[in-house]
Design a protein around this motif. Structure first.
Motif, PDB file in Angstrom:
ATOM      1  N   ARG A  55       5.276  28.691  29.831  1.00 30.53           N
ATOM      2  CA  ARG A  55       4.246  27.776  30.338  1.00 30.53           C
ATOM      3  C   ARG A  55       4.901  26.606  31.078  1.00 30.53           C
ATOM      4  O   ARG A  55       4.398  26.160  32.108  1.00 30.53           O
ATOM      5  N   ASP A  56       6.023  26.108  30.548  1.00 32.27           N
ATOM      6  CA  ASP A  56       6.743  25.023  31.221  1.00 32.27           C
ATOM      7  C   ASP A  56       7.120  25.434  32.643  1.00 32.27           C
ATOM      8  O   ASP A  56       6.935  24.668  33.596  1.00 32.27           O
TER       9      ASP A  56
ATOM     10  N   TYR B 240       5.818  27.929  34.424  1.00 26.54           N
ATOM     11  CA  TYR B 240       4.575  28.135  35.169  1.00 26.54           C
ATOM     12  C   TYR B 240       4.061  26.808  35.723  1.00 26.54           C
ATOM     13  O   TYR B 240       3.729  26.696  36.897  1.00 26.54           O
ATOM     14  N   ASP B 241       4.032  25.780  34.872  1.00 28.21           N
ATOM     15  CA  ASP B 241       3.576  24.456  35.312  1.00 28.21           C
ATOM     16  C   ASP B 241       4.495  23.893  36.392  1.00 28.21           C
ATOM     17  O   ASP B 241       4.028  23.304  37.374  1.00 28.21           O
TER      18      ASP B 241
ATOM     19  N   ARG C 211       1.535  25.789  38.950  1.00 29.22           N
ATOM     20  CA  ARG C 211       0.415  26.530  38.370  1.00 29.22           C
ATOM     21  C   ARG C 211      -0.212  27.524  39.340  1.00 29.22           C
ATOM     22  O   ARG C 211      -1.381  27.401  39.718  1.00 29.22           O
TER      23      ARG C 211
ATOM     24  N   LEU D 143      -3.483  32.648  38.264  1.00 34.07           N
ATOM     25  CA  LEU D 143      -3.159  33.634  37.236  1.00 34.07           C
ATOM     26  C   LEU D 143      -3.874  34.964  37.444  1.00 34.07           C
ATOM     27  O   LEU D 143      -3.305  36.018  37.216  1.00 34.07           O
TER      28      LEU D 143
ATOM     29  N   GLU E 113      -7.823  33.106  31.133  1.00 30.36           N
ATOM     30  CA  GLU E 113      -6.767  32.176  31.539  1.00 30.36           C
ATOM     31  C   GLU E 113      -6.297  31.322  30.372  1.00 30.36           C
ATOM     32  O   GLU E 113      -5.110  31.087  30.205  1.00 30.36           O
ATOM     33  N   ALA E 114      -7.228  30.879  29.527  1.00 31.32           N
ATOM     34  CA  ALA E 114      -6.850  30.062  28.365  1.00 31.32           C
ATOM     35  C   ALA E 114      -5.974  30.855  27.405  1.00 31.32           C
ATOM     36  O   ALA E 114      -4.972  30.344  26.891  1.00 31.32           O
TER      37      ALA E 114
ATOM     38  N   LEU F  56      -2.488  31.318  29.147  1.00 30.55           N
ATOM     39  CA  LEU F  56      -1.718  30.071  29.142  1.00 30.55           C
ATOM     40  C   LEU F  56      -1.210  29.736  27.737  1.00 30.55           C
ATOM     41  O   LEU F  56      -0.079  29.274  27.569  1.00 30.55           O
ATOM     42  N   SER F  57      -2.028  30.000  26.741  1.00 27.76           N
ATOM     43  CA  SER F  57      -1.606  29.774  25.363  1.00 27.76           C
ATOM     44  C   SER F  57      -0.420  30.663  25.021  1.00 27.76           C
ATOM     45  O   SER F  57       0.571  30.212  24.433  1.00 27.76           O
TER      46      SER F  57
ATOM     47  N   LEU G 179       1.733  31.978  27.115  1.00 29.97           N
ATOM     48  CA  LEU G 179       2.905  31.505  27.861  1.00 29.97           C
ATOM     49  C   LEU G 179       3.545  30.312  27.160  1.00 29.97           C
ATOM     50  O   LEU G 179       4.763  30.139  27.197  1.00 29.97           O
ATOM     51  N   GLY G 180       2.742  29.502  26.510  1.00 26.15           N
ATOM     52  CA  GLY G 180       3.257  28.356  25.775  1.00 26.15           C
ATOM     53  C   GLY G 180       3.940  28.734  24.474  1.00 26.15           C
ATOM     54  O   GLY G 180       4.719  27.956  23.920  1.00 26.15           O
TER      55      GLY G 180
END
Length: 154
Positions: free
Chosen positions: A75-76, A78-79, A83, A86, A116-117, A120-121, A123-124
């Motif tokens: 996620r880091d 990706y950000d 961003r 997705l 997406e949520a 993203l979760s 990926l984190g």
């Protein structure tokens, strides 16, 4: 719609960099990504601004990781890449006059947001250390090889 593969490509080269004892040039990274060194420099500059990599100039210079693999999540990265989109799917029109299409859009938009949520979760939850451990397990399983040079681990 063409898929955005920057995240995959950057993760790929970051893991290759982790296997090296010293800096890796943009040219070597570009070869691993199948792209141009200018593209690599642009992407790596963004990662440098976020504190994930650092660059060393001059003879023997190049890119190195600035943080431990366990401290960097997918996620880091990706950000840090801005961003990118997705999901490749979308609505036929964004502001339809048709009530049927409005109902379709509302349902799809809710599903897209949920997907997406979840993504993203996830990926984190995954660190570069996790990917590195997976790589090393695969490398070990492949006839006990210990070659980890940037262009030999493929």
């Amino acid at each position: 719609m063409k898929r955005d593969s920057r995240l995959s490509g950057v993760l790929h080269v970051l893991l290759h960099m982790a296997e090296q004892d010293g800096p890796v040039t943009s040219e070597v990274l570009a070869k691993a990504m199948g792209t141009n060194p200018v593209v690599v420099r642009r992407v790596m500059a963004g990662l440098r601004e976020q504190g994930y990599v650092r660059s060393e100039k001059g003879h023997g210079g190049g890119w190195t990781l600035a943080r431990d693999l366990a401290e960097i999540t997918l996620r880091d990265i990706y950000d840090a890449l801005g961003r990118p989109t997705l999901l490749a799917m979308g609505n036929r029109t964004e502001a339809p006059g048709c009530l049927v299409e409005q109902a379709v859009n509302a349902s799809l938009n809710a599903a897209f947001r949920e997907a997406e949520a979840i993504l993203l979760s996830r990926l984190g939850d995954v660190t570069l250390a996790t990917l590195s451990a997976d790589f090393h397990a695969r490398l070990s399983a492949r006839s006990g090889s210990s070659r980890t040079e940037i262009d030999h681990a493929e």
